[in-house]
Design a protein around this motif. Sequence first.
Motif, PDB file in Angstrom:
ATOM      1  N   PRO B  18      21.937 -46.394  27.584  1.00 31.05           N
ATOM      2  CA  PRO B  18      22.684 -47.034  28.670  1.00 31.05           C
ATOM      3  C   PRO B  18      23.092 -46.075  29.796  1.00 31.05           C
ATOM      4  O   PRO B  18      22.796 -46.353  30.955  1.00 31.05           O
ATOM      5  N   PRO B  19      23.720 -44.919  29.485  1.00 33.30           N
ATOM      6  CA  PRO B  19      24.055 -44.041  30.603  1.00 33.30           C
ATOM      7  C   PRO B  19      22.809 -43.487  31.295  1.00 33.30           C
ATOM      8  O   PRO B  19      22.802 -43.335  32.518  1.00 33.30           O
ATOM      9  N   PRO B  38      22.821 -36.588  41.996  1.00 32.86           N
ATOM     10  CA  PRO B  38      23.259 -36.004  40.734  1.00 32.86           C
ATOM     11  C   PRO B  38      22.153 -36.083  39.697  1.00 32.86           C
ATOM     12  O   PRO B  38      21.245 -36.912  39.821  1.00 32.86           O
ATOM     13  N   ALA B  39      22.255 -35.259  38.694  1.00 31.72           N
ATOM     14  CA  ALA B  39      21.249 -35.259  37.634  1.00 31.72           C
ATOM     15  C   ALA B  39      21.292 -36.600  36.895  1.00 31.72           C
ATOM     16  O   ALA B  39      22.305 -37.313  36.948  1.00 31.72           O
ATOM     17  N   VAL B  40      20.214 -36.913  36.199  1.00 29.44           N
ATOM     18  CA  VAL B  40      20.213 -38.191  35.485  1.00 29.44           C
ATOM     19  C   VAL B  40      21.230 -38.191  34.355  1.00 29.44           C
ATOM     20  O   VAL B  40      21.596 -39.221  33.830  1.00 29.44           O
ATOM     21  N   TRP B  41      21.723 -37.025  33.981  1.00 30.54           N
ATOM     22  CA  TRP B  41      22.709 -36.958  32.897  1.00 30.54           C
ATOM     23  C   TRP B  41      24.128 -37.179  33.395  1.00 30.54           C
ATOM     24  O   TRP B  41      25.052 -37.210  32.607  1.00 30.54           O
ATOM     25  N   GLN B  42      24.278 -37.289  34.706  1.00 28.35           N
ATOM     26  CA  GLN B  42      25.627 -37.342  35.269  1.00 28.35           C
ATOM     27  C   GLN B  42      26.507 -38.428  34.633  1.00 28.35           C
ATOM     28  O   GLN B  42      27.672 -38.158  34.341  1.00 28.35           O
ATOM     29  N   PRO B  43      26.007 -39.649  34.395  1.00 24.71           N
ATOM     30  CA  PRO B  43      26.873 -40.664  33.784  1.00 24.71           C
ATOM     31  C   PRO B  43      27.499 -40.214  32.471  1.00 24.71           C
ATOM     32  O   PRO B  43      28.646 -40.570  32.172  1.00 24.71           O
ATOM     33  N   HIS B  48      32.411 -38.754  29.774  1.00 22.10           N
ATOM     34  CA  HIS B  48      33.167 -37.752  29.022  1.00 22.10           C
ATOM     35  C   HIS B  48      34.481 -37.440  29.721  1.00 22.10           C
ATOM     36  O   HIS B  48      35.537 -37.331  29.086  1.00 22.10           O
ATOM     37  N   ARG B  49      34.411 -37.315  31.041  1.00 17.16           N
ATOM     38  CA  ARG B  49      35.619 -37.017  31.799  1.00 17.16           C
ATOM     39  C   ARG B  49      36.647 -38.137  31.611  1.00 17.16           C
ATOM     40  O   ARG B  49      37.839 -37.873  31.451  1.00 17.16           O
ATOM     41  N   LEU B  50      36.152 -39.365  31.622  1.00 13.89           N
ATOM     42  CA  LEU B  50      37.081 -40.493  31.482  1.00 13.89           C
ATOM     43  C   LEU B  50      37.837 -40.444  30.160  1.00 13.89           C
ATOM     44  O   LEU B  50      39.007 -40.803  30.096  1.00 13.89           O
TER      45      LEU B  50
END
Lengths: 216, 310, 625
Positions: B18-19, B38-43, B48-50
């Motif tokens: 999903p991300p 942003p990189a595709v891993w950004q989500p 994680h930040r959330l």
Amino acid sequence: MNLSAPELCLLMAALVACLTLGSLHLSVNLGLFAIETVLIALATAFMGGITGDRELYVIALLIFCFKAFTVPLFLSWISDKLMAQRDIGSFLPAPLSMHLCLILFVLSFALAKEIPVSHAAGHSWPGASAGISLLLSGLILMLARRLAISQVVGFLVIENGIYTFALTQTRGMPLMVEMGILLDLLVAVMVAGLLIFKIQKNFEHIDIAQLKDLRD
Amino acid sequence: MSSIATWSSYLLTVIIFPPLCLGVVRKTKARLQNRVGPAVWQPFFDLHRLTKKRETLSDTMCGVFRLSTVVGLSTTFALAWFIPWVPIKPWSPHADIFTVIYLFALERFFTLLGAMDSGSAFGAFGASRDVTLNLLVEPALCLALVSLSIIANSTDLGAIFSFSHFSTVSLVWFCAGTSIFLTSLAELGRMPVDDPTTHLELTMIHEAMTLEASARNLFLLEFTRMLKLTLFLALSAQCYLRIWAGFATLAPFQQELLVLIGVLLMAIFVGILESLVVKLQWRKVPEFVAYIVTVSLISVFVAMAGNTSL
Amino acid sequence: MRDFSSKIASALLCLLSLSVMVWATITWGTELTYTPPFLLGVFSLNFRCDDLARLFIFLFSAVTIAIAIFSPDYLQQYNNIHKGQYWVSFFLLAVSLLLVVVSADAICFLVFWEIMALSSAALVASDHLQKKVRKAALIYLGATRIASAVLCAGFLWMHVLTNSWIFVNWDFSRPSTYWPAFLILTGLCIKAGIWPFHLWLPYAYSAAPSTSSAFMSGFMSKVAMLALVRILVMGHLNSPYVIWTAFVLGCITAFWGVLFALVQNNLKKLIAYSSIENLGLILICIAFSLNASSNKQVLIAHMALVAAIVHCLNHGLFKSLLFLGTGAIEKSAGRLDLEYLGGLAKQMPTTWICMTVACLAACALPPLNGFPGKWLLYQALFQNICVKGAILEKTASVLSICLLSAVGALILSALVKALAVAFLGKARSTNAAEASERSIAMSVALVFLASCCVLSGLFANAMLTSVGSALASSGLPTVRVEVSLPTSFIVITLIGTSLACYFLFLHPVKTRKYVTWDCGYGSLSPKAQVTADSFAQPSARIFRPLLRYHNLSKIDGADRRHFPERIHVETRIISILETKVYAPLLAMVNVSSRSIARLQAGSIHIYLLYVCSTLIILLLLGVAF
């Protein structure tokens, strides 16, 4: 359900006619009408291939040249001239009339099955249902639109339906009759085009819903 | 394949994909706009930040807001469990299409309550629009799934997506796939219907509904949405793949690979679509949805014709 | 003192329903018939209790127990209601309904049907000092009179054709019985509130006390549907005209009800319209079952009929819960206008949870009990597409699946609107801000019904099979339905993942309280919240032509674009049926009855003249024929 090539073409033509109802843009309508007619011409040619009737090839060529090519071009030229790009639409919203048309498309299958079968070769009920469906689509197109040009398109779709019905039920009419009809059609469209110009000139619009003002 | 491998591959896909899909959509858009993006891993990093932030709740809220995010995610997980969106699943229960549709509705019910819990006008207007959109989209989705069931002669999604002789009805797969794809655009508020990248006033549906969510609540909401997007994209990707009749004869892991690549391709397609298409005026949206309904209707009728019992 | 008598009455009612329930449980599986030793005039009465009737008796007991517990505290707020009159009519209604359910012949049915109609009209008129209530009661009474007249005509006609009053002897498969079948259908439809006869329903349900609307909507309207099943389905009706009329009426009713539910601002009216929708769904099920059985598709007919009965039972439970919850709000907040409610969830947690359960069920969401009936209907429609049959019927099935899903989405939006506007956000009036749970008994009643809803949702498969066997024992063919609901799976997955998500993410987290985001303007007034009107507006706009929906807004002020001084917004909905059809009809009736009223001269001699002349004419007629 096994379909032959002409039947497939005709059913696709009927589907395209249903889709025509979905857009109010005249250019889209005319484009779809052209595709529909090309499909019908193709069906005619395939029919010629199956039956070996040379006349059908000639008719297919004529349909392609006149109905699929000249007429839409002429109509789009008129709509450019009149600066009419979009129909206003009448009581039935465009998407709903498209759905209605699709449902009628299916119901025309039920209807076509009930037609008394003339056991002559070439009778096909999917073809007949495509014809009926085209006819109904044309009628709904005329009902649901207000611009005079759309009325002409609707009329042409109806004509396609009648032709399709004739083609699938009786293997088409003799070449002379067919040519006569095509010629008539061309003249009718020309006259209608001239009339539309005249309406535009006199009333400054081509909205046929307002024609009822002409009543006493 | 051993059950441990099956389980782990399924869990990995359900958590990573999903991300990743969202990342791919964003990356595609950025590249098309001549940005690096942003990189595709950004989500993943965003999510994680959330989880590390502190949660802020409105004092108007009663408990239903936090409940709604939890129920939303768990319903979507249940759906991911139900729907055969990837060929390799540890255990496929009987997934009836009508149950699936109503489970989606369950998720929506709680999301709507959550959006209106704070008494904020943003959330409520978002909810109101979401409801309206859903009202239009629901028949389209329902009919698309019904058309697939008609050719498989069963309402079980598992049976539908394992059915193997389709040479005559590839048109149904195409129409149903298109319909599911377009439905997902409308349902998840993506481009022709709503712009997901702006904030507040400009984005009308989803962002407005999540305005009051923060930290882990927002995490749950965002993940729910990503998962839903992935489910829809995977379903439509499978439909498209099945146009090719040879797909059903492949080995499961080949199918899995193809489906996952298909999902990523669909995500790229969504990105391209979002860069090319303008957002529709809100009043034009019903017209757009009407075309989806048309595609579904065609699909059902073709399926009825293709069904031998006609 | 009066309160005490109320409690006694409620205890008696509980006792009655409990004993009936126990009796029904003990005798389950047997078919009992009873003919009293006395005659009614020249007619003997016949009662027959089979499993189908027992299912409805169970529903009756559940609904009645909840209402009996709920009533005494609820009624305290009405000073004008005469409690004795209320309880007497309630008892009459309850007993007559029970006897209607078990009556086996037309005379018996009609007698108790009439008692039921009159006593329910008395219940609607409980608070008769209000003009609104009197008007509603009058409309309701009128509707029941017409219904009874049509029903009587149908019954008499059937009697002439079959020479029997007993339902079992009535066979509707001959063409000569199509007209009486049509009359019976019409009569029952008027009573059930099917479009276009639904107009009385929102008036009556919103004017009656919530307890009586709960009973009427939860049980009485279901009895009309049961009668439909008993008379027409078991009489093997096979006229395509009657069946398709019923089908189309059902479709229109479902859509129409939910459409008007969406735009209502009064909670009770909203729920009344949603009950119209559900009756439409049940009628669709019955008509579809009739159609399938006349096509000899036994499986589909069985599925649709089970769907109808199951939905009757489940709808009875959750709809009475919805009405009782409304009653609880009415008691503590004083009004039911959504524009005056808000934020009740915090003050009335029990009511809130129970109403959420009821709304989830009413939206037919999976683990709850609204879902099985609808699901089975979907399955039946789908089966009909797959089997061999006419294209027309298949197209109708496709379209009704389309319609059902749209109706499902609409009812979701209507109920979310009701729930969210009434319970969430901030209070929109002082009354709502001061509301609280007022009585334990009322909460107990709500929790009881809510747990009934949850349980019947969880054990949906068992319910489906038992309804199937009940139908089989009532003289319909036995069929095994292959499909079953994956309820247990859904429940386990949902609860498991929910708990996991909660403990993983939300449980130990410390939260910070802050105000709702106000764009930096400072404290938000409750008026800044979305109203019920504005929530429904985008959806209502789409159906503008059907609803005659107008939204007028007027903004005044010198610089009205940036600094409006006064904003006036008005939403208007016109029911076309009411203004364009019923109003002229009523005017016509008024005019004609005024001219007939001239016959009433007030002089006794003229009356005697009437009597004399009628007698002479009758005698002459008798001689002539």
